[in-house]
Design an enzyme around this catalytic site. Structure first.
Site, PDB file in Angstrom:
ATOM      1  N   GLU A  44       0.879  -1.184   0.000  1.00  9.01           N
ATOM      2  CA  GLU A  44       0.000   0.000   0.000  1.00  9.01           C
ATOM      3  C   GLU A  44       0.905   1.220   0.000  1.00  9.01           C
ATOM      4  O   GLU A  44       1.726   1.382   0.909  1.00  9.01           O
ATOM      5  CB  GLU A  44      -0.921   0.042   1.220  1.00  9.01           C
ATOM      6  CG  GLU A  44      -1.887   1.229   1.127  1.00  9.01           C
ATOM      7  CD  GLU A  44      -2.709   1.521   2.383  1.00  9.01           C
ATOM      8  OE1 GLU A  44      -3.690   2.268   2.279  1.00  9.01           O
ATOM      9  OE2 GLU A  44      -2.356   1.014   3.470  1.00  9.01           O
ATOM     10  N   GLU A  69       4.992   4.584   3.825  1.00  6.31           N
ATOM     11  CA  GLU A  69       4.577   5.925   4.258  1.00  6.31           C
ATOM     12  C   GLU A  69       5.806   6.808   4.382  1.00  6.31           C
ATOM     13  O   GLU A  69       6.767   6.449   5.045  1.00  6.31           O
ATOM     14  CB  GLU A  69       3.820   5.818   5.593  1.00  6.31           C
ATOM     15  CG  GLU A  69       3.510   7.132   6.266  1.00  6.31           C
ATOM     16  CD  GLU A  69       2.761   8.125   5.385  1.00  6.31           C
ATOM     17  OE1 GLU A  69       1.742   7.767   4.763  1.00  6.31           O
ATOM     18  OE2 GLU A  69       3.223   9.275   5.296  1.00  6.31           O
ATOM     19  N   ASP A 118      -3.193  11.709  -1.783  1.00  2.94           N
ATOM     20  CA  ASP A 118      -3.325  13.176  -1.793  1.00  2.94           C
ATOM     21  C   ASP A 118      -3.722  13.631  -3.201  1.00  2.94           C
ATOM     22  O   ASP A 118      -3.072  13.241  -4.177  1.00  2.94           O
ATOM     23  CB  ASP A 118      -1.991  13.817  -1.393  1.00  2.94           C
ATOM     24  CG  ASP A 118      -1.568  13.396   0.019  1.00  2.94           C
ATOM     25  OD1 ASP A 118      -2.435  13.401   0.915  1.00  2.94           O
ATOM     26  OD2 ASP A 118      -0.388  13.048   0.219  1.00  2.94           O
ATOM     27  N   LYS A 122      -4.032  21.234  -7.907  1.00  3.64           N
ATOM     28  CA  LYS A 122      -3.495  22.215  -8.866  1.00  3.64           C
ATOM     29  C   LYS A 122      -2.799  21.493 -10.017  1.00  3.64           C
ATOM     30  O   LYS A 122      -2.015  20.570  -9.789  1.00  3.64           O
ATOM     31  CB  LYS A 122      -2.507  23.157  -8.172  1.00  3.64           C
ATOM     32  CG  LYS A 122      -3.204  24.084  -7.206  1.00  3.64           C
ATOM     33  CD  LYS A 122      -2.264  25.141  -6.681  1.00  3.64           C
ATOM     34  CE  LYS A 122      -3.032  26.031  -5.729  1.00  3.64           C
ATOM     35  NZ  LYS A 122      -2.298  26.338  -4.512  1.00  3.64           N
ATOM     36  N   ASP A 154     -12.203   9.450  -2.317  1.00  3.53           N
ATOM     37  CA  ASP A 154     -13.477  10.178  -2.240  1.00  3.53           C
ATOM     38  C   ASP A 154     -13.441  11.354  -3.212  1.00  3.53           C
ATOM     39  O   ASP A 154     -14.431  12.076  -3.325  1.00  3.53           O
ATOM     40  CB  ASP A 154     -13.670  10.750  -0.832  1.00  3.53           C
ATOM     41  CG  ASP A 154     -12.606  11.793  -0.534  1.00  3.53           C
ATOM     42  OD1 ASP A 154     -11.412  11.458  -0.641  1.00  3.53           O
ATOM     43  OD2 ASP A 154     -12.954  12.950  -0.263  1.00  3.53           O
ATOM     44  N   GLU A 192      -8.702   4.769   7.227  1.00  3.94           N
ATOM     45  CA  GLU A 192      -9.089   5.870   8.130  1.00  3.94           C
ATOM     46  C   GLU A 192      -9.842   6.960   7.372  1.00  3.94           C
ATOM     47  O   GLU A 192     -10.875   7.446   7.818  1.00  3.94           O
ATOM     48  CB  GLU A 192      -7.849   6.533   8.753  1.00  3.94           C
ATOM     49  CG  GLU A 192      -7.337   5.874   9.986  1.00  3.94           C
ATOM     50  CD  GLU A 192      -6.084   5.063   9.703  1.00  3.94           C
ATOM     51  OE1 GLU A 192      -5.778   4.823   8.513  1.00  3.94           O
ATOM     52  OE2 GLU A 192      -5.435   4.657  10.676  1.00  3.94           O
ATOM     53  N   TYR A 193      -9.295   7.356   6.222  1.00  3.63           N
ATOM     54  CA  TYR A 193      -9.919   8.427   5.448  1.00  3.63           C
ATOM     55  C   TYR A 193     -11.284   8.000   4.934  1.00  3.63           C
ATOM     56  O   TYR A 193     -12.207   8.796   4.883  1.00  3.63           O
ATOM     57  CB  TYR A 193      -9.005   8.842   4.281  1.00  3.63           C
ATOM     58  CG  TYR A 193      -8.029   9.920   4.673  1.00  3.63           C
ATOM     59  CD1 TYR A 193      -7.055   9.670   5.646  1.00  3.63           C
ATOM     60  CD2 TYR A 193      -8.068  11.177   4.104  1.00  3.63           C
ATOM     61  CE1 TYR A 193      -6.160  10.650   6.022  1.00  3.63           C
ATOM     62  CE2 TYR A 193      -7.176  12.173   4.483  1.00  3.63           C
ATOM     63  CZ  TYR A 193      -6.228  11.901   5.439  1.00  3.63           C
ATOM     64  OH  TYR A 193      -5.341  12.883   5.828  1.00  3.63           O
ATOM     65  N   GLU A 194     -11.395   6.749   4.555  1.00  2.00           N
ATOM     66  CA  GLU A 194     -12.678   6.237   4.045  1.00  2.00           C
ATOM     67  C   GLU A 194     -13.749   6.335   5.132  1.00  2.00           C
ATOM     68  O   GLU A 194     -14.876   6.761   4.867  1.00  2.00           O
ATOM     69  CB  GLU A 194     -12.484   4.779   3.609  1.00  2.00           C
ATOM     70  CG  GLU A 194     -13.678   4.164   2.942  1.00  2.00           C
ATOM     71  CD  GLU A 194     -13.318   2.812   2.320  1.00  2.00           C
ATOM     72  OE1 GLU A 194     -12.152   2.390   2.378  1.00  2.00           O
ATOM     73  OE2 GLU A 194     -14.232   2.184   1.756  1.00  2.00           O
TER      74      GLU A 194
HETATM   75  N1  SAM Z   1      -4.184   5.584   2.919  1.00  2.00           N
HETATM   76  C1  SAM Z   1      -4.562   6.265   4.160  1.00  2.00           C
HETATM   77  C2  SAM Z   1      -6.058   6.321   4.302  1.00  2.00           C
HETATM   78  O1  SAM Z   1      -6.754   6.076   3.307  1.00  2.00           O
HETATM   79  O2  SAM Z   1      -6.544   6.583   5.409  1.00  2.00           O
HETATM   80  C3  SAM Z   1      -3.911   7.665   4.233  1.00  2.00           C
HETATM   81  C4  SAM Z   1      -4.378   8.677   3.233  1.00  2.00           C
HETATM   82  S1  SAM Z   1      -3.475  10.217   3.316  1.00  2.00           S
HETATM   83  C5  SAM Z   1      -4.505  11.353   2.504  1.00  2.00           C
HETATM   84  C6  SAM Z   1      -2.197   9.962   2.102  1.00  2.00           C
HETATM   85  C7  SAM Z   1      -0.895   9.455   2.711  1.00  2.00           C
HETATM   86  O3  SAM Z   1       0.008   9.180   1.652  1.00  2.00           O
HETATM   87  C8  SAM Z   1      -0.224  10.450   3.628  1.00  2.00           C
HETATM   88  O4  SAM Z   1       0.062   9.841   4.865  1.00  2.00           O
HETATM   89  C9  SAM Z   1       1.056  10.823   2.870  1.00  2.00           C
HETATM   90  O5  SAM Z   1       2.133  11.142   3.731  1.00  2.00           O
HETATM   91  C10 SAM Z   1       1.316   9.566   2.048  1.00  2.00           C
HETATM   92  N2  SAM Z   1       2.107   9.804   0.832  1.00  2.00           N
HETATM   93  C11 SAM Z   1       1.887  10.751  -0.096  1.00  2.00           C
HETATM   94  N3  SAM Z   1       2.815  10.711  -1.065  1.00  2.00           N
HETATM   95  C12 SAM Z   1       3.651   9.683  -0.732  1.00  2.00           C
HETATM   96  C13 SAM Z   1       4.829   9.161  -1.330  1.00  2.00           C
HETATM   97  N4  SAM Z   1       5.322   9.676  -2.475  1.00  2.00           N
HETATM   98  N5  SAM Z   1       5.434   8.102  -0.746  1.00  2.00           N
HETATM   99  C14 SAM Z   1       4.940   7.575   0.402  1.00  2.00           C
HETATM  100  N6  SAM Z   1       3.841   8.058   1.035  1.00  2.00           N
HETATM  101  C15 SAM Z   1       3.203   9.104   0.474  1.00  2.00           C
END
Ligand code: SAM
Length: 213
Positions: A44, A69, A118, A122, A154, A192-194
């Site tokens: 993941e 992460e 994320d 933009k 989402d 968590e986000y879901e």
């Molecule tokens: N997957 C989790 C959830 O659905 O609850 C977390 C979603 S959160 C919006 C996105 C996560 O992806 C953040 O913790 C961010 O630090 C990580 N992330 C973003 N770009 C990344 C990258 N290039 N390599 C590793 N992690 C990354």
């Protein structure tokens, strides 16, 4: 995601090398040794606080999972979950997914999960989206010929962008849902986000895309 500075996070991560792989370059081509079996490996990317990957590892003991992460202050919560659950089939990597090919050989990873990545809305930040073509290339480079990406979000804009990106890359769309929680998809494990977004009434989009051999 709001980041809190946690000066103790690095120390905690380094104290648990059985769960967090501290020198992942050394593991390239040798992940079977890390798990001591040859079960398929699912990763993941952007695992956040680790709810999804931990629950997946509990539900699928015959699959090895790796949660990736980039922020240690976030990943330390995933580590707490793993310490609590003591799962032999889950490892964590505190690295940037930009460098995935430094850590995995071609074919070593059987599936990539992207959950609530994320959105980088933009246009000038499009290259940072985890479904941008350069990231797809990295996933292709570590998976077998027909490796799959399973994606949930989402965010409608990111979902549309990602479907286009998969398609333009020549991938096969195997499953698309515009409302996962009201679909007949079985075995969904929430992130968590879901949980957060669906509790607010937001719909969840999901797609599975496969590279073509
Ligand atoms: N997957 C989790 C959830 O659905 O609850 C977390 C979603 S959160 C919006 C996105 C996560 O992806 C953040 O913790 C961010 O630090 C990580 N992330 C973003 N770009 C990344 C990258 N290039 N390599 C590793 N992690 C990354």
């Amino acid at each position: 995601m709001r980041l809190r500075h946690k000066p103790w996070a690095r120390e905690k991560i380094e104290a648990h090398p059985q769960y967090v792989i501290l020198q992942p370059e050394e593991q390239k081509g040798r992940w079977k040794e890390a798990f001591q079996n040859d079960h398929p490996i699912y990763i993941e990317v952007g695992t956040g606080k680790g709810q999804f990957v931990t629950e997946m590892a509990k539900a699928h003991p015959d699959v090895n999972f790796i949660g990736i992460e980039v922020y240690e202050s976030v990943m330390v919560t995933a580590l707490d979950r793993l310490i609590e659950a003591e799962l032999p089939n889950l490892k964590l990597l505190n690295v940037d997914a930009e460098n995935l090919t430094d850590y995995f050989e071609k074919g070593e990873v059987s599936r990539v999960y992207l959950n609530f990545s994320d959105p980088w809305p933009k246009k000038r930040h499009a290259k940072r989206r985890l479904t941008y073509k350069t990231f797809l290339k990295r996933y292709e480079d570590i998976m077998p010929a027909s490796g799959e990406i399973h994606f949930k979000t989402d965010n409608q804009g990111l979902f549309e962008f990602s479907l286009m990106s998969f398609s333009e890359y020549g991938m096969l769309l195997k499953f698309v849902s515009l409302d996962l929680h009201n679909s007949d998809f079985e075995g969904n494990i929430m992130t968590e986000y879901e949980e957060k977004f669906s509790a607010k009434g937001q719909r969840i989009y999901r797609a599975e895309a496969a590279f073509r051999s």
